[in-house]
Design an enzyme around this catalytic site. Structure first.
Site, PDB file in Angstrom:
ATOM      1  N   ARG A 108      13.994   6.831 -12.665  1.00 47.41           N
ATOM      2  CA  ARG A 108      13.567   5.914 -11.615  1.00 47.41           C
ATOM      3  C   ARG A 108      12.507   6.532 -10.713  1.00 47.41           C
ATOM      4  NH1 ARG A 108      11.794   1.683 -11.431  1.00 47.41           N
ATOM      5  NH2 ARG A 108      13.465   1.178 -12.900  1.00 47.41           N
ATOM      6  N   LYS A 143      -3.743   4.812   6.498  1.00 48.88           N
ATOM      7  CA  LYS A 143      -2.824   3.683   6.394  1.00 48.88           C
ATOM      8  C   LYS A 143      -2.030   3.814   5.097  1.00 48.88           C
ATOM      9  CE  LYS A 143      -5.847   0.685   9.112  1.00 48.88           C
ATOM     10  NZ  LYS A 143      -6.696  -0.519   9.122  1.00 48.88           N
ATOM     11  N   GLU A 208     -15.540   6.155  16.757  1.00 49.69           N
ATOM     12  CA  GLU A 208     -15.564   4.728  16.446  1.00 49.69           C
ATOM     13  C   GLU A 208     -16.396   3.979  17.480  1.00 49.69           C
ATOM     14  OE1 GLU A 208     -12.016   2.093  15.175  1.00 49.69           O
ATOM     15  OE2 GLU A 208     -12.206   1.766  17.335  1.00 49.69           O
ATOM     16  N   ASP A 230     -17.211  -0.256  13.408  1.00 49.63           N
ATOM     17  CA  ASP A 230     -15.976  -0.985  13.155  1.00 49.63           C
ATOM     18  C   ASP A 230     -16.139  -2.483  13.380  1.00 49.63           C
ATOM     19  OD1 ASP A 230     -13.145  -0.976  12.504  1.00 49.63           O
ATOM     20  OD2 ASP A 230     -12.807  -1.510  14.592  1.00 49.63           O
TER      21      ASP A 230
END
Length: 291
Positions: A108, A143, A208, A230
Site C-alpha cells: 500500500r 503548496k 512579491e 502576482d
C-alpha cells in the site's frame, strides 16, 4: 522489530519509516494471520491508466527500508520502466520477488507514493509541454502535502518543472503579508538585507509585487534577485518585464492554468510558478498484482 521514530523530515528513508509505522504499527495482522512466514512470491506493478510514471526509485527504497526494519531479506526488483517515461494502460513498470509477507506489508505504501507521484508528474508534464519551446521555466511552490513535500517535489521535477525552493529555510520570499507586516516594500527589503548581513547567511531574495507601482518601488530599492509578478494582467506582465529590463529575474504567479500558461510565458517572464501542478494533480491508477 525496530519502530524508532524518524528524526529528519528531509531524509526520505526517515519519511518511509514513519509511513510504514503509521500503517503497520503493531503488525500487519491480515498478512501475519494467513500468509506463511517463509513464503516467497512475486508481484508486478501494473499500469491501469496512461500517464508519466514517477516514484520507481522511491518504491525500491520502500521495499529496502521495510525489509531492514522488519527483518526480511531485501527483495529482488526488476525495473522495466524508469521514472519520467510515458506509460500506457497494461504496462508493467517493475516486478518484485521476495518474502510474501514483505510484499504485502509494503504494497500500500508503494502504491500510495507512486500513484500520487505519477499523477503529479503526468500533470506537470502536460503543463511543461505547453511552454517547452519558450525560454521560460515552470516552477513548483510550497503548496504541498505536509510530510510529503520531498516526494511531491521529486515528482514535479520528473514531470519537467524546476524545484523553486524546498521550504522557508533555503530562500527568502517577501510576500504580501511579510511586506504589510514589515511596513512596506522598502522597509521589508532594507530589513531583510540587514538581517542577512547580521547573520552571515547567503540567501536569495524574492519580492512579491501586486501592481506596477510596487514593481517601480522594488526597482528603486534593488538589493533583491527575483521580482514576483502576482496576479498581473497579461498587459501589465508585459509592461513589468519591459520596466525590469533584465535587471532582475521575473516570476509570474497566480491562477496559472492550462488555458493561461502559454499566454503568460509569451510575456517574456523568466519563470512561471504553479501550485496547481501539485495540489490539483490527480493520482495515476496503478496496482501491485501477485502472479
Amino acid at each position: 522489530m525496530n519502530t524508532q521514530l524518524p528524526t529528519n523530515p528531509h531524509d526520505i528513508k526517515d519519511l518511509v519509516r514513519l509511513a510504514l509505522l503509521e500503517d503497520i504499527d503493531t503488525g500487519d495482522h491480515s498478512t501475519l494471520s494467513c500468509v506463511p512466514a517463509l513464503g516467497v512470491n512475486q508481484a508486478h506493478l501494473l499500469v491501469k491508466q496512461d500517464g508519466v510514471i514517477a516514484g520507481v526509485e522511491v518504491a525500491m527504497l520502500i521495499f529496502e527500508v521495510a525489509a531492514r526494519v522488519y527483518g526480511f531479506d531485501i527483495p529482488e526488483i526488476d525495473v522495466r520502466i524508469q521514472d519520467g517515461f510515458q506509460v500506457k494502460k497494461g504496462d508493467i513498470v517493475l516486478t518484485v520477488k521476495g518474502s510474501s509477507q514483505l510484499i504485502l506489508m509494503a504494497e500500500r505504501l508503494v502504491l500510495n507514493v507512486m500513484q500520487r507521484m505519477s499523477g503529479i508528474a503526468t500533470y506537470t508534464s502536460q503543463m511543461a509541454a505547453l511552454i517547452a519551446d519558450l525560454p521560460v521555466k515552470l516552477l513548483d511552490t510550497r503548496k504541498t502535502t505536509p510530510n510529503f513535500r520531498l516526494f511531491e517535489k521529486m515528482a514535479a521535477k520528473i514531470g519537467g518543472a524546476h524545484n523553486h525552493r524546498m521550504g522557508l529555510y533555503d530562500m527568502i520570499m517577501l510576500k504580501d503579508n511579510h511586506i504589510d507586516y514589515a511596513g512596506g516594500i522598502s522597509a521589508a527589503i532594507a530589513k531583510t538585507n540587514d538581517y542577512l548581513k547580521q547573520t552571515g547567511k547567503d540567501l536569495r531574495i524574492e519580492v512579491e509585487t501586486r501592481n506596477l507601482t510596487e514593481v517601480d518601488e522594488v526597482l528603486r530599492n534593488g538589493r533583491v534577485q527575483v521580482i514576483m509578478l502576482d496576479n498581473f494582467s497579461l498587459e501589465d506582465l508585459k509592461e513589468a518585464v519591459r520596466r525590469i529590463d533584465g535587471r532582475f529575474e521575473t516570476e509570474a504567479s497566480g491562477n496559472i492554468t492550462e488555458r493561461t500558461i502559454r499566454q503568460v510565458a509569451l510575456t517574456g517572464v523568466d519563470g512561471i510558478s504553479s501550485g496547481a501542478i501539485i495540489h490539483q494533480a490527480r493520482s495515476l491508477d496503478l496496482s501491485l498484482k501477485a502472479y
